[in-house]
Design a protein around this motif. Structure first.
Motif, PDB file in Angstrom:
ATOM      1  N   ILE A   1       1.809  -4.897   0.354  1.00 54.48           N
ATOM      2  CA  ILE A   1       1.656  -3.585  -0.282  1.00 54.48           C
ATOM      3  C   ILE A   1       0.592  -2.769   0.446  1.00 54.48           C
ATOM      4  O   ILE A   1       0.780  -1.585   0.729  1.00 54.48           O
ATOM      5  CB  ILE A   1       1.312  -3.742  -1.773  1.00 54.48           C
ATOM      6  CG1 ILE A   1       2.528  -4.262  -2.543  1.00 54.48           C
ATOM      7  CG2 ILE A   1       0.826  -2.428  -2.365  1.00 54.48           C
ATOM      8  CD1 ILE A   1       2.229  -4.685  -3.965  1.00 54.48           C
ATOM      9  N   SER A   2      -0.527  -3.401   0.768  1.00 55.95           N
ATOM     10  CA  SER A   2      -1.619  -2.715   1.443  1.00 55.95           C
ATOM     11  C   SER A   2      -1.187  -2.191   2.813  1.00 55.95           C
ATOM     12  O   SER A   2      -1.441  -1.031   3.147  1.00 55.95           O
ATOM     13  CB  SER A   2      -2.807  -3.666   1.597  1.00 55.95           C
ATOM     14  OG  SER A   2      -3.830  -3.071   2.344  1.00 55.95           O
ATOM     15  N   ALA A   3      -0.550  -3.030   3.597  1.00 54.05           N
ATOM     16  CA  ALA A   3      -0.111  -2.618   4.932  1.00 54.05           C
ATOM     17  C   ALA A   3       0.893  -1.480   4.845  1.00 54.05           C
ATOM     18  O   ALA A   3       0.832  -0.505   5.614  1.00 54.05           O
ATOM     19  CB  ALA A   3       0.495  -3.805   5.673  1.00 54.05           C
ATOM     20  N   ASP A   4       1.816  -1.571   3.877  1.00 52.88           N
ATOM     21  CA  ASP A   4       2.825  -0.526   3.716  1.00 52.88           C
ATOM     22  C   ASP A   4       2.187   0.786   3.270  1.00 52.88           C
ATOM     23  O   ASP A   4       2.539   1.860   3.761  1.00 52.88           O
ATOM     24  CB  ASP A   4       3.884  -0.985   2.711  1.00 52.88           C
ATOM     25  CG  ASP A   4       5.045  -0.020   2.620  1.00 52.88           C
ATOM     26  OD1 ASP A   4       5.602   0.332   3.682  1.00 52.88           O
ATOM     27  OD2 ASP A   4       5.385   0.396   1.490  1.00 52.88           O
ATOM     28  N   TRP A   5       1.239   0.706   2.357  1.00 52.12           N
ATOM     29  CA  TRP A   5       0.589   1.919   1.861  1.00 52.12           C
ATOM     30  C   TRP A   5      -0.218   2.598   2.962  1.00 52.12           C
ATOM     31  O   TRP A   5      -0.198   3.824   3.098  1.00 52.12           O
ATOM     32  CB  TRP A   5      -0.322   1.587   0.683  1.00 52.12           C
ATOM     33  CG  TRP A   5      -0.298   2.601  -0.417  1.00 52.12           C
ATOM     34  CD1 TRP A   5      -0.172   3.963  -0.299  1.00 52.12           C
ATOM     35  CD2 TRP A   5      -0.396   2.347  -1.806  1.00 52.12           C
ATOM     36  NE1 TRP A   5      -0.206   4.551  -1.525  1.00 52.12           N
ATOM     37  CE2 TRP A   5      -0.344   3.588  -2.476  1.00 52.12           C
ATOM     38  CE3 TRP A   5      -0.550   1.198  -2.561  1.00 52.12           C
ATOM     39  CZ2 TRP A   5      -0.431   3.702  -3.853  1.00 52.12           C
ATOM     40  CZ3 TRP A   5      -0.645   1.315  -3.929  1.00 52.12           C
ATOM     41  CH2 TRP A   5      -0.570   2.557  -4.569  1.00 52.12           C
ATOM     42  N   GLN A   6      -0.914   1.805   3.769  1.00 53.77           N
ATOM     43  CA  GLN A   6      -1.687   2.386   4.871  1.00 53.77           C
ATOM     44  C   GLN A   6      -0.763   3.059   5.884  1.00 53.77           C
ATOM     45  O   GLN A   6      -1.057   4.153   6.372  1.00 53.77           O
ATOM     46  CB  GLN A   6      -2.523   1.305   5.548  1.00 53.77           C
ATOM     47  CG  GLN A   6      -3.665   0.817   4.678  1.00 53.77           C
ATOM     48  CD  GLN A   6      -4.372  -0.358   5.303  1.00 53.77           C
ATOM     49  OE1 GLN A   6      -4.782  -0.283   6.450  1.00 53.77           O
ATOM     50  NE2 GLN A   6      -4.516  -1.429   4.546  1.00 53.77           N
ATOM     51  N   ARG A   7       0.354   2.420   6.174  1.00 55.57           N
ATOM     52  CA  ARG A   7       1.332   3.005   7.101  1.00 55.57           C
ATOM     53  C   ARG A   7       1.856   4.327   6.550  1.00 55.57           C
ATOM     54  O   ARG A   7       1.943   5.330   7.256  1.00 55.57           O
ATOM     55  CB  ARG A   7       2.484   2.027   7.323  1.00 55.57           C
ATOM     56  CG  ARG A   7       3.557   2.537   8.280  1.00 55.57           C
ATOM     57  CD  ARG A   7       4.852   1.738   8.153  1.00 55.57           C
ATOM     58  NE  ARG A   7       5.364   1.651   6.802  1.00 55.57           N
ATOM     59  CZ  ARG A   7       5.995   2.630   6.141  1.00 55.57           C
ATOM     60  NH1 ARG A   7       6.144   3.809   6.709  1.00 55.57           N
ATOM     61  NH2 ARG A   7       6.448   2.455   4.917  1.00 55.57           N
ATOM     62  N   LYS A   8       2.154   4.338   5.263  1.00 53.69           N
ATOM     63  CA  LYS A   8       2.670   5.543   4.604  1.00 53.69           C
ATOM     64  C   LYS A   8       1.630   6.666   4.638  1.00 53.69           C
ATOM     65  O   LYS A   8       1.961   7.819   4.929  1.00 53.69           O
ATOM     66  CB  LYS A   8       3.027   5.191   3.166  1.00 53.69           C
ATOM     67  CG  LYS A   8       3.579   6.306   2.338  1.00 53.69           C
ATOM     68  CD  LYS A   8       3.908   5.750   0.952  1.00 53.69           C
ATOM     69  CE  LYS A   8       4.324   6.803  -0.022  1.00 53.69           C
ATOM     70  NZ  LYS A   8       4.568   6.237  -1.359  1.00 53.69           N
ATOM     71  N   ILE A   9       0.385   6.344   4.377  1.00 49.69           N
ATOM     72  CA  ILE A   9      -0.684   7.356   4.375  1.00 49.69           C
ATOM     73  C   ILE A   9      -0.884   7.922   5.769  1.00 49.69           C
ATOM     74  O   ILE A   9      -1.024   9.137   5.945  1.00 49.69           O
ATOM     75  CB  ILE A   9      -1.992   6.764   3.807  1.00 49.69           C
ATOM     76  CG1 ILE A   9      -1.845   6.510   2.299  1.00 49.69           C
ATOM     77  CG2 ILE A   9      -3.177   7.683   4.086  1.00 49.69           C
ATOM     78  CD1 ILE A   9      -2.963   5.694   1.681  1.00 49.69           C
ATOM     79  N   ARG A  10      -0.888   7.049   6.769  1.00 45.82           N
ATOM     80  CA  ARG A  10      -1.064   7.530   8.148  1.00 45.82           C
ATOM     81  C   ARG A  10       0.097   8.437   8.559  1.00 45.82           C
ATOM     82  O   ARG A  10      -0.102   9.428   9.259  1.00 45.82           O
ATOM     83  CB  ARG A  10      -1.185   6.346   9.095  1.00 45.82           C
ATOM     84  CG  ARG A  10      -2.525   5.655   8.989  1.00 45.82           C
ATOM     85  CD  ARG A  10      -2.643   4.485   9.944  1.00 45.82           C
ATOM     86  NE  ARG A  10      -3.927   3.846   9.793  1.00 45.82           N
ATOM     87  CZ  ARG A  10      -4.091   2.559   9.501  1.00 45.82           C
ATOM     88  NH1 ARG A  10      -3.043   1.765   9.344  1.00 45.82           N
ATOM     89  NH2 ARG A  10      -5.298   2.063   9.377  1.00 45.82           N
ATOM     90  N   GLY A  11       1.303   8.083   8.128  1.00 43.45           N
ATOM     91  CA  GLY A  11       2.457   8.930   8.431  1.00 43.45           C
ATOM     92  C   GLY A  11       2.371  10.283   7.741  1.00 43.45           C
ATOM     93  O   GLY A  11       2.679  11.320   8.336  1.00 43.45           O
ATOM     94  N   LEU A  12       1.947  10.281   6.500  1.00 46.77           N
ATOM     95  CA  LEU A  12       1.808  11.529   5.755  1.00 46.77           C
ATOM     96  C   LEU A  12       0.695  12.405   6.304  1.00 46.77           C
ATOM     97  O   LEU A  12       0.788  13.633   6.275  1.00 46.77           O
ATOM     98  CB  LEU A  12       1.505  11.234   4.283  1.00 46.77           C
ATOM     99  CG  LEU A  12       2.660  11.142   3.318  1.00 46.77           C
ATOM    100  CD1 LEU A  12       2.172  10.692   1.953  1.00 46.77           C
ATOM    101  CD2 LEU A  12       3.395  12.446   3.209  1.00 46.77           C
ATOM    102  N   ALA A  13      -0.371  11.792   6.790  1.00 42.14           N
ATOM    103  CA  ALA A  13      -1.544  12.537   7.258  1.00 42.14           C
ATOM    104  C   ALA A  13      -1.188  13.512   8.369  1.00 42.14           C
ATOM    105  O   ALA A  13      -1.759  14.603   8.436  1.00 42.14           O
ATOM    106  CB  ALA A  13      -2.635  11.582   7.720  1.00 42.14           C
ATOM    107  N   SER A  14      -0.251  13.151   9.212  1.00 37.32           N
ATOM    108  CA  SER A  14       0.111  14.036  10.311  1.00 37.32           C
ATOM    109  C   SER A  14       0.994  15.194   9.844  1.00 37.32           C
ATOM    110  O   SER A  14       1.099  16.208  10.525  1.00 37.32           O
ATOM    111  CB  SER A  14       0.823  13.252  11.412  1.00 37.32           C
ATOM    112  OG  SER A  14       2.023  12.713  10.905  1.00 37.32           O
ATOM    113  N   VAL A  15       1.604  15.050   8.671  1.00 34.10           N
ATOM    114  CA  VAL A  15       2.506  16.078   8.159  1.00 34.10           C
ATOM    115  C   VAL A  15       1.859  16.899   7.042  1.00 34.10           C
ATOM    116  O   VAL A  15       1.922  18.126   7.030  1.00 34.10           O
ATOM    117  CB  VAL A  15       3.812  15.431   7.636  1.00 34.10           C
ATOM    118  CG1 VAL A  15       4.744  16.469   7.061  1.00 34.10           C
ATOM    119  CG2 VAL A  15       4.485  14.648   8.729  1.00 34.10           C
ATOM    120  N   ASP A  16       1.250  16.217   6.076  1.00 32.88           N
ATOM    121  CA  ASP A  16       0.683  16.879   4.903  1.00 32.88           C
ATOM    122  C   ASP A  16      -0.569  16.119   4.471  1.00 32.88           C
ATOM    123  O   ASP A  16      -0.489  15.110   3.769  1.00 32.88           O
ATOM    124  CB  ASP A  16       1.725  16.891   3.782  1.00 32.88           C
ATOM    125  CG  ASP A  16       1.295  17.678   2.560  1.00 32.88           C
ATOM    126  OD1 ASP A  16       0.140  18.147   2.521  1.00 32.88           O
ATOM    127  OD2 ASP A  16       2.112  17.821   1.636  1.00 32.88           O
TER     128      ASP A  16
END
Length: 159
Positions: free
Chosen positions: A68-83
């Motif tokens: 869950i932690s690894a997936d959430w961090q990946r999701k946050i990093r992906g979102l950071a570049s967009v929004d």
């Protein structure tokens, strides 16, 4: 006769209670291998609620939390570049998950994560602070208050 039945029922209840957390931990591991990490987490935490020192349940919770932690961090990093605002919102949700998970397991994050989290929170706080200043200058006190209050969600005591 009734004493014997009551004692047998009591023994059966105790045996079933001991098997419960192990069975839940086993189901959690199965869910994790099938890819349903949130259900795996839920089952593991239920097992730990029943028997806090169960090693199988602890291992299941740790494994689910790691994914869950690894997936959430990946999701946050992906979102950071967009929004960055949505990414900051996810940072808050992830921080809440980690603080709630302390009751069950320790969630390890990379050393660089604290800086990333601080940057995203600061960016959101700056956004809402600027929005609040603009609302104040436009003589919209309710909007300014809401923006300043929102700013404090991301960085408590900001400015």
């Amino acid at each position: 006769m009734t004493r014997r039945i009551v004692s047998l029922l009591l023994a059966a209840a105790i045996a079933a209670g001991c098997a419960g957390p192990n069975k839940l931990a086993e189901k959690s591991q199965k869910e994790l291998t099938e890819g349903d990490v949130w259900n795996a987490w839920r089952l593991a935490t239920r097992a730990l609620d029943r028997e806090p020192m169960n090693p199988r349940a602890k291992a299941a919770a740790a494994a689910a939390a790691e994914v869950i932690s690894a997936d959430w961090q990946r999701k946050i990093r992906g979102l950071a570049s967009v929004d960055s605002l949505r990414a900051a919102e996810q940072v808050l949700a992830f921080a809440e998950f980690r603080s709630n998970a302390v009751n069950y397991t320790t969630i390890e994050v990379p050393a660089s994560w604290a800086a990333e989290e601080r940057t995203l929170r600061g960016s959101a706080a700056r956004h809402f602070y600027a929005q609040g200043k603009a609302a104040k200058a436009a003589r919209r006190p309710k909007s300014a208050f809401a923006s300043f209050h929102e700013c404090g969600r991301y960085v408590p005591g900001y400015r």
